[in-house]
Design a protein around this motif. Structure first.
Motif, PDB file in Angstrom:
ATOM      1  N   TYR A  46       0.854  -1.187   0.000  1.00 18.25           N
ATOM      2  CA  TYR A  46       0.000   0.000   0.000  1.00 18.25           C
ATOM      3  C   TYR A  46       0.890   1.237   0.000  1.00 18.25           C
ATOM      4  O   TYR A  46       1.834   1.339   0.796  1.00 18.25           O
TER       5      TYR A  46
ATOM      6  N   PHE B  76      -0.547   5.624  -4.101  1.00 20.55           N
ATOM      7  CA  PHE B  76      -1.495   5.378  -5.191  1.00 20.55           C
ATOM      8  C   PHE B  76      -2.571   4.354  -4.825  1.00 20.55           C
ATOM      9  O   PHE B  76      -3.498   4.137  -5.592  1.00 20.55           O
ATOM     10  N   GLY B  77      -2.435   3.695  -3.702  1.00 22.08           N
ATOM     11  CA  GLY B  77      -3.394   2.673  -3.296  1.00 22.08           C
ATOM     12  C   GLY B  77      -2.727   1.321  -3.121  1.00 22.08           C
ATOM     13  O   GLY B  77      -1.531   1.240  -2.793  1.00 22.08           O
ATOM     14  N   TRP B  78      -3.485   0.245  -3.353  1.00 22.88           N
ATOM     15  CA  TRP B  78      -2.969  -1.124  -3.244  1.00 22.88           C
ATOM     16  C   TRP B  78      -2.359  -1.523  -4.581  1.00 22.88           C
ATOM     17  O   TRP B  78      -3.040  -1.603  -5.596  1.00 22.88           O
ATOM     18  N   GLN B  79      -1.059  -1.782  -4.593  1.00 24.06           N
ATOM     19  CA  GLN B  79      -0.295  -1.972  -5.829  1.00 24.06           C
ATOM     20  C   GLN B  79      -0.487  -3.371  -6.403  1.00 24.06           C
ATOM     21  O   GLN B  79      -0.371  -4.370  -5.688  1.00 24.06           O
ATOM     22  N   LYS B  80      -0.774  -3.437  -7.705  1.00 24.94           N
ATOM     23  CA  LYS B  80      -0.939  -4.720  -8.394  1.00 24.94           C
ATOM     24  C   LYS B  80       0.328  -5.056  -9.189  1.00 24.94           C
ATOM     25  O   LYS B  80       0.884  -4.178  -9.847  1.00 24.94           O
TER      26      LYS B  80
ATOM     27  N   ASP C 257       4.616  -2.920 -11.045  1.00 26.06           N
ATOM     28  CA  ASP C 257       3.632  -1.837 -11.010  1.00 26.06           C
ATOM     29  C   ASP C 257       2.703  -1.981 -12.208  1.00 26.06           C
ATOM     30  O   ASP C 257       2.997  -1.517 -13.306  1.00 26.06           O
TER      31      ASP C 257
ATOM     32  N   TYR D 139      -3.369  -0.076  -9.667  1.00 24.79           N
ATOM     33  CA  TYR D 139      -3.681  -0.012  -8.246  1.00 24.79           C
ATOM     34  C   TYR D 139      -5.154  -0.283  -7.997  1.00 24.79           C
ATOM     35  O   TYR D 139      -6.000  -0.089  -8.867  1.00 24.79           O
ATOM     36  N   CYS D 140      -5.447  -0.734  -6.785  1.00 21.14           N
ATOM     37  CA  CYS D 140      -6.818  -0.975  -6.343  1.00 21.14           C
ATOM     38  C   CYS D 140      -7.131  -0.038  -5.173  1.00 21.14           C
ATOM     39  O   CYS D 140      -6.247   0.383  -4.435  1.00 21.14           O
ATOM     40  N   ASP D 141      -8.408   0.225  -5.007  1.00 21.43           N
ATOM     41  CA  ASP D 141      -8.824   1.111  -3.919  1.00 21.43           C
ATOM     42  C   ASP D 141      -8.865   0.389  -2.575  1.00 21.43           C
ATOM     43  O   ASP D 141      -8.714   1.029  -1.526  1.00 21.43           O
TER      44      ASP D 141
ATOM     45  N   LEU E 283      -7.906  -5.901  -4.407  1.00 25.89           N
ATOM     46  CA  LEU E 283      -6.610  -6.422  -4.849  1.00 25.89           C
ATOM     47  C   LEU E 283      -6.632  -7.947  -4.895  1.00 25.89           C
ATOM     48  O   LEU E 283      -6.254  -8.558  -5.899  1.00 25.89           O
TER      49      LEU E 283
END
Length: 365
Positions: free
Chosen positions: A261, A264-268, A274, A277-279, A284
């Protein structure tokens, strides 16, 4: 083992609960990046290549605490950037430990001695100091002379004040196994609680792309580094992960075990790649096609990855996933890693041509 029994019990009970619930994917360590800016510009780092407005930004304490609660992992790692540059880092750490998290604050230790008054010694807090070799190798890796000596002074000061201190070492293809083992001796003499190792992952944005390891190089190199582990050396990671690095145990990537986290949020899908990202944490876990990642997936970006953040969680899961894994871990914990035949050390001698050290990048805060 170089961790408190309470931490070991907390992690073990967390894993067992997840397995009893039938959860295949569960968090073990939250990789919480409160900021990206740093007071070094290491050639192998891909985390400081953001535009200046992003490098000036940072998470609030409330955002950090909310991510930890949302994720539910028992441990939180605070990488960066350099977390000690965050003006509220003491408040962030206190809030995480108050919530029962075991925190590893990752630092290059340049500011460590000056910042110690912001923290209170606790079994729930460890400073994880990044050391990439003995003095010459470390200073070359971070592209600045004198950093090793400053880090050593910070380690000594933290230990003298009663703090837990571990180290984190990234190994590249120009590492000299004998010198890495010399580093183990130095760090053990300093009194660090444990040492963590990981092969370097080829960040696409890193300035130095020449010295990242491919998988077969990783195995040969770690077979040599860990051919005859001394009993006095303590490693702050799963024995199965170290056996994986030596090519003696098969693991597949559990990237979901160390979700990231940041601003930018939860990184995928993971700390190293990179791809958006998820909220939310749940988004995620549910939205990423996890089968598309890991060395067994055929994804070319994952082919040579054997990095701690992808495979340590797999090692922990394997420890509690079978009687064989538990026994192998217990045996290594009690008696040390089994001796193995060394790899081809000549394949890993540093190149003759030394790259010139870069300049320290000064960022406005």
């Amino acid at each position: 083992m170089g961790v408190p029994l309470s931490q070991m019990a907390t992690v073990a009970s967390h894993v067992v609960r997840q397995k009893l619930k039938g959860n295949k994917r569960y968090p073990l360590v939250l990789m919480l990046e409160p900021l990206f800016r740093c007071n070094l510009a290491c050639a192998g780092c891909g985390k400081i290549q953001h535009p200046k407005p992003i490098l000036k930004d940072q998470l609030t304490p409330e955002q950090c605490w909310r991510a930890a609660e949302e994720c539910g992992a028992p441990m939180v790692a605070l990488p960066g950037g350099e977390p000690l540059l965050h003006p509220q880092i003491g408040e962030i750490v206190a809030g995480l430990t108050d919530r029962g998290k075991y925190v590893y604050l990752c630092t290059n230790a340049i500011l460590l001695e000056k910042k110690l008054d912001l923290f209170t010694p606790s079994k729930r807090l460890s400073f994880s100091v990044h050391i990439d070799g003995p003095r010459e190798e470390h200073d070359e890796a971070v592209c600045r002379e004198g950093v090793f000596d400053v880090a050593v002074q910070g380690i000594k000061a933290a230990i003298d004040r009663g703090f837990r201190v571990t180290t984190n070492t990234t190994v590249f293809n120009n590492a000299d196994p004998a010198r890495v083992r010399e580093m183990f001796e130095q760090l053990t003499d300093l009194g660090v609680e444990g040492m963590m190792l990981s092969p370097g992952y080829p960040y696409e944005k890193a300035p130095d792309q020449e010295h990242f390891l491919v998988a077969d190089e990783t195995v040969r190199l770690f077979k040599t580094i860990l051919a005859d582990v001394k009993k006095r050396w303590t490693f702050n990671q799963s024995p199965l992960f170290l056996e994986f690095l030596r090519g003696n145990h098969a693991l597949d990537c559990h990237a979901w075990g160390m979700p990231t986290y940041n601003l930018f949020g939860w990184q995928k899908p993971c700390y190293l790649m990179d791809e958006g990202y998820c909220d939310t944490y749940e988004e995620l876990i549910s939205s990423v096609e996890w089968a598309n990642y890991g060395r067994n997936s055929g994804n070319p970006k994952c082919t040579d990855c054997m990095v701690h953040s992808g495979y340590e969680a797999a090692a922990v899961d394997a420890t509690f996933g079978s009687v064989g894994g538990l026994l192998k871990t217990a045996r290594a914990t009690l008696f040390g890693l089994p001796a193995g035949a060394p790899g081809d050390a000549t394949a890993h001698r540093p190149s003759e041509a030394k790259k010139p050290a870069g300049e320290l990048v000064q960022l406005s805060v």
